[in-house]
Design a protein around this motif. Sequence first.
Motif, PDB file in Angstrom:
ATOM      1  N   PRO A  69      13.878   1.681   8.196  1.00 53.97           N
ATOM      2  CA  PRO A  69      12.963   2.306   7.226  1.00 53.97           C
ATOM      3  C   PRO A  69      13.597   2.473   5.845  1.00 53.97           C
ATOM      4  N   THR A  70      12.740   2.557   4.850  1.00 53.44           N
ATOM      5  CA  THR A  70      13.147   2.827   3.470  1.00 53.44           C
ATOM      6  C   THR A  70      12.666   4.215   3.079  1.00 53.44           C
ATOM      7  N   VAL A  71      13.541   5.011   2.463  1.00 51.95           N
ATOM      8  CA  VAL A  71      13.183   6.344   1.983  1.00 51.95           C
ATOM      9  C   VAL A  71      13.043   6.287   0.467  1.00 51.95           C
ATOM     10  N   VAL A  72      11.907   6.749  -0.028  1.00 54.05           N
ATOM     11  CA  VAL A  72      11.631   6.747  -1.458  1.00 54.05           C
ATOM     12  C   VAL A  72      11.711   8.185  -1.963  1.00 54.05           C
ATOM     13  N   VAL A  73      12.595   8.438  -2.917  1.00 53.97           N
ATOM     14  CA  VAL A  73      12.720   9.765  -3.519  1.00 53.97           C
ATOM     15  C   VAL A  73      11.868   9.783  -4.776  1.00 53.97           C
ATOM     16  N   SER A  74      10.846  10.622  -4.765  1.00 54.43           N
ATOM     17  CA  SER A  74       9.862  10.647  -5.846  1.00 54.43           C
ATOM     18  C   SER A  74       9.719  12.076  -6.366  1.00 54.43           C
ATOM     19  N   PRO A  75       9.471  12.271  -7.666  1.00 55.92           N
ATOM     20  CA  PRO A  75       9.548  13.620  -8.246  1.00 55.92           C
ATOM     21  C   PRO A  75       8.375  14.548  -7.972  1.00 55.92           C
ATOM     22  N   LEU A  76       7.192  14.008  -7.690  1.00 56.26           N
ATOM     23  CA  LEU A  76       6.016  14.875  -7.587  1.00 56.26           C
ATOM     24  C   LEU A  76       5.185  14.540  -6.355  1.00 56.26           C
ATOM     25  N   ILE A  77       4.625  15.584  -5.739  1.00 58.83           N
ATOM     26  CA  ILE A  77       3.804  15.412  -4.537  1.00 58.83           C
ATOM     27  C   ILE A  77       2.592  14.544  -4.829  1.00 58.83           C
ATOM     28  N   SER A  78       1.940  14.773  -5.974  1.00 59.21           N
ATOM     29  CA  SER A  78       0.728  14.008  -6.293  1.00 59.21           C
ATOM     30  C   SER A  78       1.033  12.523  -6.423  1.00 59.21           C
ATOM     31  N   LEU A  79       2.181  12.207  -7.012  1.00 58.95           N
ATOM     32  CA  LEU A  79       2.562  10.806  -7.162  1.00 58.95           C
ATOM     33  C   LEU A  79       2.836  10.174  -5.802  1.00 58.95           C
ATOM     34  N   MET A  80       3.507  10.922  -4.928  1.00 57.40           N
ATOM     35  CA  MET A  80       3.773  10.421  -3.581  1.00 57.40           C
ATOM     36  C   MET A  80       2.472  10.162  -2.830  1.00 57.40           C
ATOM     37  N   LYS A  81       1.538  11.104  -2.933  1.00 61.46           N
ATOM     38  CA  LYS A  81       0.275  10.970  -2.198  1.00 61.46           C
ATOM     39  C   LYS A  81      -0.481   9.720  -2.623  1.00 61.46           C
ATOM     40  N   ASP A  82      -0.545   9.484  -3.930  1.00 57.15           N
ATOM     41  CA  ASP A  82      -1.266   8.304  -4.411  1.00 57.15           C
ATOM     42  C   ASP A  82      -0.628   7.022  -3.891  1.00 57.15           C
ATOM     43  N   GLN A  83       0.703   6.963  -3.894  1.00 54.69           N
ATOM     44  CA  GLN A  83       1.374   5.749  -3.423  1.00 54.69           C
ATOM     45  C   GLN A  83       1.163   5.550  -1.924  1.00 54.69           C
ATOM     46  N   VAL A  84       1.234   6.643  -1.165  1.00 58.80           N
ATOM     47  CA  VAL A  84       1.027   6.543   0.278  1.00 58.80           C
ATOM     48  C   VAL A  84      -0.405   6.111   0.575  1.00 58.80           C
ATOM     49  N   ASP A  85      -1.386   6.706  -0.127  1.00 63.14           N
ATOM     50  CA  ASP A  85      -2.786   6.308   0.066  1.00 63.14           C
ATOM     51  C   ASP A  85      -2.971   4.824  -0.225  1.00 63.14           C
ATOM     52  N   ALA A  86      -2.367   4.341  -1.316  1.00 66.72           N
ATOM     53  CA  ALA A  86      -2.515   2.935  -1.688  1.00 66.72           C
ATOM     54  C   ALA A  86      -1.881   2.020  -0.647  1.00 66.72           C
ATOM     55  N   LEU A  87      -0.714   2.406  -0.137  1.00 65.07           N
ATOM     56  CA  LEU A  87      -0.049   1.590   0.877  1.00 65.07           C
ATOM     57  C   LEU A  87      -0.878   1.529   2.158  1.00 65.07           C
ATOM     58  N   ARG A  88      -1.429   2.656   2.569  1.00 61.02           N
ATOM     59  CA  ARG A  88      -2.240   2.670   3.784  1.00 61.02           C
ATOM     60  C   ARG A  88      -3.495   1.836   3.618  1.00 61.02           C
ATOM     61  N   GLU A  89      -4.085   1.852   2.419  1.00 68.55           N
ATOM     62  CA  GLU A  89      -5.254   1.009   2.168  1.00 68.55           C
ATOM     63  C   GLU A  89      -4.905  -0.472   2.302  1.00 68.55           C
ATOM     64  N   ASN A  90      -3.633  -0.796   2.055  1.00 71.78           N
ATOM     65  CA  ASN A  90      -3.178  -2.172   2.194  1.00 71.78           C
ATOM     66  C   ASN A  90      -2.655  -2.469   3.596  1.00 71.78           C
ATOM     67  N   GLY A  91      -2.855  -1.545   4.520  1.00 78.26           N
ATOM     68  CA  GLY A  91      -2.460  -1.771   5.896  1.00 78.26           C
ATOM     69  C   GLY A  91      -0.982  -1.594   6.169  1.00 78.26           C
ATOM     70  N   ILE A  92      -0.302  -0.759   5.380  1.00 76.59           N
ATOM     71  CA  ILE A  92       1.146  -0.568   5.502  1.00 76.59           C
ATOM     72  C   ILE A  92       1.438   0.827   6.031  1.00 76.59           C
ATOM     73  N   ALA A  93       2.345   0.919   6.995  1.00 80.27           N
ATOM     74  CA  ALA A  93       2.698   2.209   7.595  1.00 80.27           C
ATOM     75  C   ALA A  93       3.583   2.996   6.638  1.00 80.27           C
ATOM     76  N   ALA A  94       3.018   3.984   5.980  1.00 75.28           N
ATOM     77  CA  ALA A  94       3.744   4.817   5.023  1.00 75.28           C
ATOM     78  C   ALA A  94       3.361   6.270   5.241  1.00 75.28           C
ATOM     79  N   ALA A  95       4.271   7.175   4.861  1.00 77.56           N
ATOM     80  CA  ALA A  95       4.016   8.611   5.021  1.00 77.56           C
ATOM     81  C   ALA A  95       4.813   9.370   3.973  1.00 77.56           C
ATOM     82  N   GLN A  96       4.454  10.632   3.796  1.00 79.54           N
ATOM     83  CA  GLN A  96       5.210  11.501   2.911  1.00 79.54           C
ATOM     84  C   GLN A  96       5.482  12.817   3.613  1.00 79.54           C
TER      85      GLN A  96
END
Length: 745
Positions: A69-96
């Motif tokens: 797995p890859t761990v992404v360190v990101s500064p804000l919860i809202s930014l993490m949520k948007d990226q996770v939502d986008a990845l899941r829409e693309n069929g990618i297993a991601a979480a925050q």
Amino acid sequence: MSELRGPAPPQPDPLLEVVSRQWGFSELKPLQREAMEAVLAGRDSLLVVPTGGGKSLCYQAPALLTDRPTVVVSPLISLMKDQVDALRENGIAAAQLNSSQSSLERRAIERDLEEGSIRLLFVSPERMAVPSFRELLRRAGVGAFAIDEAHCISHWGHDFRPEYRQLRELRELFPDASVHAYTATATGKVRGDIVAQLALRDPLVLVGEMDRPNLVYRILPRRDELIQVEEVLERHRDEAGIVYCIRRRDVDELTAELVRSGHRAVAYHAGLTQDERRAAQDAFTAEACEVVVATVAFGMGIDRSNVRFVIHTGMPKSIEHYQQETGRAGRDGLEAECVLLYSGGDTATWRSILQAGAAPGTPRDHVDAALRLVERMDRFCSASVCRHRALVEHFGGTYDAASCRACDVCLDDLEELPDALTIAQKILSCVVRTGQTFGTGHVISVLRGEAVEKVRARGHDRLSTFGLLRDSPREEIRDWIAQLLAQRVLALEGDRYPILRLTESSRPVLRGETPVRLLRPRAVPARRKRGGGDDWAGVDRALFETLREWRREQASRRGVPPFVIFGDRTLRGLAAARPSTRERLRAVSGVGDAKLAEYGEAVLAIVRAHCATTGASLDAPSTEEAGRPSRRRRRPGRSRNSARERAIELLRTGAPVDAVAEQTGRARSTVSGYLCELVEKGSINSVDPWVSSERYRAIAAASADLHSPRLAAVRERLGESFAYDEIRLVLTHLQANAPASPPEE
């Protein structure tokens, strides 16, 4: 008998295959392949590319080609949520993992991580400091760490984040994992500090071309803030934008004014409650409002890709801040406008804020460093050089183009003052006569002949320079002084009470031996938006709006931001290609396998229904490039595209601007700009088809009364019933035909 063999079959490209399958992109952007291969090779790296350069993909795609797995360190919860939502829409297993989740939710995610079912895990720097979480990552066998917004780790960065400093421990705690830093804003000094603070091992340092050619930069003297902001909003009606103010009270006042004017605007600053800030951010992200008026506290966590304009009502405190904040516009690579309303007094405002707001015990050199950044930003605003060139060179790059054709300087929004040398000599003489011991405000008062107490008490009302510029507005003189400071013809000395002094370059100017260049905004700018490629060429605007509304409904139903469904770039591609089959739909950039399966039939149904209703043909040609922004700005001398030529042809017949915009797929403001160009060149002699004689006379009279006509001033005089495009057309006609009288009825 020798055996004949054909050419060897092309070798598969795993990176391009995964990018095409999951994200629907057929090619990689500059430096993306090198950055991805560094992750796959386990080599530490630092990637610096501007916003929109595809940094996220550089750690997301490799994560799908490894078994760790890859761990992404990101500064804000809202930014993490948007990226996770986008990845899941693309069929990618991601979480925050974040503090807003319940313990049950966190345990489920931790279990999935240990079991290997999560490819990308997003966390905050604070969570990375928790020992038990670090132990979890060791058990999960993390293969790579991606540090997003890595400039936050640097003492020399524009937004120092103490929590990021603890990330240097990753190198020791996870010796078998690679560490990768990503940022859009880093000078050479900041890049070196990032490498040192993260203890990167023999890192691959990749620095992309820092230019954002899709952005138009305009720096304008601040005259009437509300009217100037309204001008920009008028050009971007129904488009998303951010308006930045320096102070909270300015945010509240401007928001109230815009709401009263009928704009869907919300305020955002640190003085609001957490719920109020979240509501504002959610409304903007969900496209429930189009304009956010904010302090710089707003923006880092915003992942909305279709921000079409950013306005600064005051000067940012550094070029780094300016780059970061304007970078929130046009993240999808499509055209966007960045307007900065500037006053020479902004420097004094920031000086006061930085000195008064420094925390107790802050080293003096830190404050001085911040003040130097303010002065550098002030010089950037005052200088009459290409904005794109200045930004690229500030960050250590080179800019070879003679003209960017996308800033106020290169678009001829500014004009030279014919008597610049005389004006400069008057200003310098006044500085000398007042003893080089006064600041800008006092010198301006003397030049304007203001017999105020401070001037009379010092006998400066009896100086030969008293009233030399009495007919010039105060802010205009301040602009000239700022330009002389930028050219080193004048200097400001002193931190607390800065005073104007002459420099080595002043004497030759006073003697008339050295020319001086002073600029002012044109009454009618040559182009309102930009020269260069047209990102709307071939796009069916009506179909785009239909798809946009469908996207908004889908996003609301799924609880994700609209751009997570499809970005504007993809919607424009769909509206240009008008695909009739799943295969043609899949060929549009941004449509991967997961989204094809999820939304394919719905999109095809919308396209078919639109074509049946409007008579438009399915499967428009050139679908491969449909809706993509031009990679290279068109240089002078290259042929104009057919949509522009068609628009000009229709305008020559007297066709209404709205009708031309509808038939050519161009924005109304763009067509209006074509019309002004035709009038300016003398290709159209009468504006009767577009402006009635009564309204023409009213605009002409208002501009005559004002002596130095500007769009905003004339609009303020006439009222909101007069549109900016209408005023601009008449002013252009007056200028092109001076001293022509208004047309006869």
